[in-house]
Motif scaffolding. Sequence first.
Motif, PDB file in Angstrom:
ATOM      1  N   SER A   2      19.991 -15.241  -6.265  1.00  0.00           N
ATOM      2  CA  SER A   2      20.304 -14.126  -6.318  1.00  0.00           C
ATOM      3  C   SER A   2      20.340 -13.387  -7.870  1.00  0.00           C
ATOM      4  O   SER A   2      20.557 -11.638  -8.002  1.00  0.00           O
ATOM      5  CB  SER A   2      22.208 -14.163  -6.025  1.00  0.00           C
ATOM      6  OG  SER A   2      22.808 -15.199  -7.263  1.00  0.00           O
ATOM      7  N   VAL A   3      19.558 -14.706  -8.698  1.00  0.00           N
ATOM      8  CA  VAL A   3      20.178 -13.880 -10.715  1.00  0.00           C
ATOM      9  C   VAL A   3      18.097 -14.178 -10.998  1.00  0.00           C
ATOM     10  O   VAL A   3      17.826 -13.635 -12.054  1.00  0.00           O
ATOM     11  CB  VAL A   3      20.419 -15.049 -10.725  1.00  0.00           C
ATOM     12  CG1 VAL A   3      21.675 -15.004 -10.984  1.00  0.00           C
ATOM     13  CG2 VAL A   3      19.204 -16.882 -10.738  1.00  0.00           C
ATOM     14  N   GLY A   4      17.231 -13.992  -9.870  1.00  0.00           N
ATOM     15  CA  GLY A   4      16.024 -13.880 -10.326  1.00  0.00           C
ATOM     16  C   GLY A   4      14.930 -14.812 -10.297  1.00  0.00           C
ATOM     17  O   GLY A   4      13.948 -14.745 -10.597  1.00  0.00           O
ATOM     18  N   GLN A   5      15.807 -16.246 -10.464  1.00  0.00           N
ATOM     19  CA  GLN A   5      15.207 -17.520 -11.252  1.00  0.00           C
ATOM     20  C   GLN A   5      14.541 -18.636  -9.980  1.00  0.00           C
ATOM     21  O   GLN A   5      14.759 -19.581  -9.649  1.00  0.00           O
ATOM     22  CB  GLN A   5      16.323 -17.987 -11.502  1.00  0.00           C
ATOM     23  CG  GLN A   5      16.975 -17.341 -13.153  1.00  0.00           C
ATOM     24  CD  GLN A   5      15.747 -17.745 -13.765  1.00  0.00           C
ATOM     25  OE1 GLN A   5      15.411 -18.054 -14.161  1.00  0.00           O
ATOM     26  NE2 GLN A   5      15.893 -16.505 -14.714  1.00  0.00           N
TER      27      GLN A   5
ATOM     28  N   LEU B 154      22.472 -19.018  -5.099  1.00  0.00           N
ATOM     29  CA  LEU B 154      22.826 -18.283  -6.169  1.00  0.00           C
ATOM     30  C   LEU B 154      21.080 -18.319  -7.673  1.00  0.00           C
ATOM     31  O   LEU B 154      21.365 -16.937  -8.511  1.00  0.00           O
ATOM     32  CB  LEU B 154      23.564 -19.508  -7.681  1.00  0.00           C
ATOM     33  CG  LEU B 154      25.123 -19.593  -6.584  1.00  0.00           C
ATOM     34  CD1 LEU B 154      25.768 -20.746  -7.187  1.00  0.00           C
ATOM     35  CD2 LEU B 154      25.898 -18.395  -6.763  1.00  0.00           C
ATOM     36  N   LEU B 155      20.621 -19.446  -7.383  1.00  0.00           N
ATOM     37  CA  LEU B 155      19.456 -18.996  -8.389  1.00  0.00           C
ATOM     38  C   LEU B 155      18.394 -17.832  -7.935  1.00  0.00           C
ATOM     39  O   LEU B 155      18.239 -16.294  -8.580  1.00  0.00           O
ATOM     40  CB  LEU B 155      18.549 -20.010  -8.055  1.00  0.00           C
ATOM     41  CG  LEU B 155      18.720 -21.376  -8.594  1.00  0.00           C
ATOM     42  CD1 LEU B 155      18.176 -22.519  -8.506  1.00  0.00           C
ATOM     43  CD2 LEU B 155      18.683 -21.302 -10.600  1.00  0.00           C
TER      44      LEU B 155
END
Length: 258
Positions: free
Chosen positions: A206-209, A203-204
């Motif tokens: 996928s959002v660039g975090q 998830l991280l």
Amino acid sequence: MPGVVLKLFFIGHLLGDYYLQSEELATSKNKSLKKLLKHSVIYLIAICFAIIPIFSLNMLKWIFIISVSHFILDFVKSFILNKNTVENKTKLLIYLFDQLLHIFVLIISTAIIYFLAEPVNFIYIIQYVQNCFQIDVVNIISWILMVLVIIRPCSVTIRNILNNFRPGNDEEKSQETGADSEKESQRSAGAVIGILERCIILLLLSVGQYSAIGFVLTAKSIARYNKIAEDPAFSEYYLLGTLLSVMLVVASYLIIFQ
């Protein structure tokens, strides 16, 4: 379109070789031809299910070829395992090489389909939904494949690798102390933690975090801080498992989405 075909083949492979294959069947198929045939039929059904979005009579030919190749590779693997006394490290190499060969068959099959310019299209209902609702079907397929990869296949692969590095030879200890169920419970909990860890990292990503991934690993390490500090062998074992988990999810993400 070749990328879509390969991803669907991979989804079928993961379903047939990991999700629809129990631990008992995975073990017994190496000793029983009947069990191996059962696994092969399940694998064939899984591949057929996976290619529904691009289903055609021509694709059935390739599904049959892939399934027969899978049976042959598993038969050779079972012959090697039954013919010789195999140590854990050798079993790991056989497992990794076997999976690489299965993947190679999928890649070669996709490449031949592409070079022969065989027609591959989404079925009518997929095309209709895609056009009406502007849904990115390819992205959905990629996400399905990614989620399937990071759960059971990653868990099985990490477990097979770590079996050779478990501190204090846990298998022998559990046999001597009668603590089999406790050990199994701890491993199951560890597997669940690993799955959750990989899902959060996905998830991280996928959002660039990317920097936030470090906090996930830190939080995981805090829970085991005392044991890590007191037991150098366990700390190396723990670090290896964590790095393997992170490496597999990051590598899979880069391969599937790039």
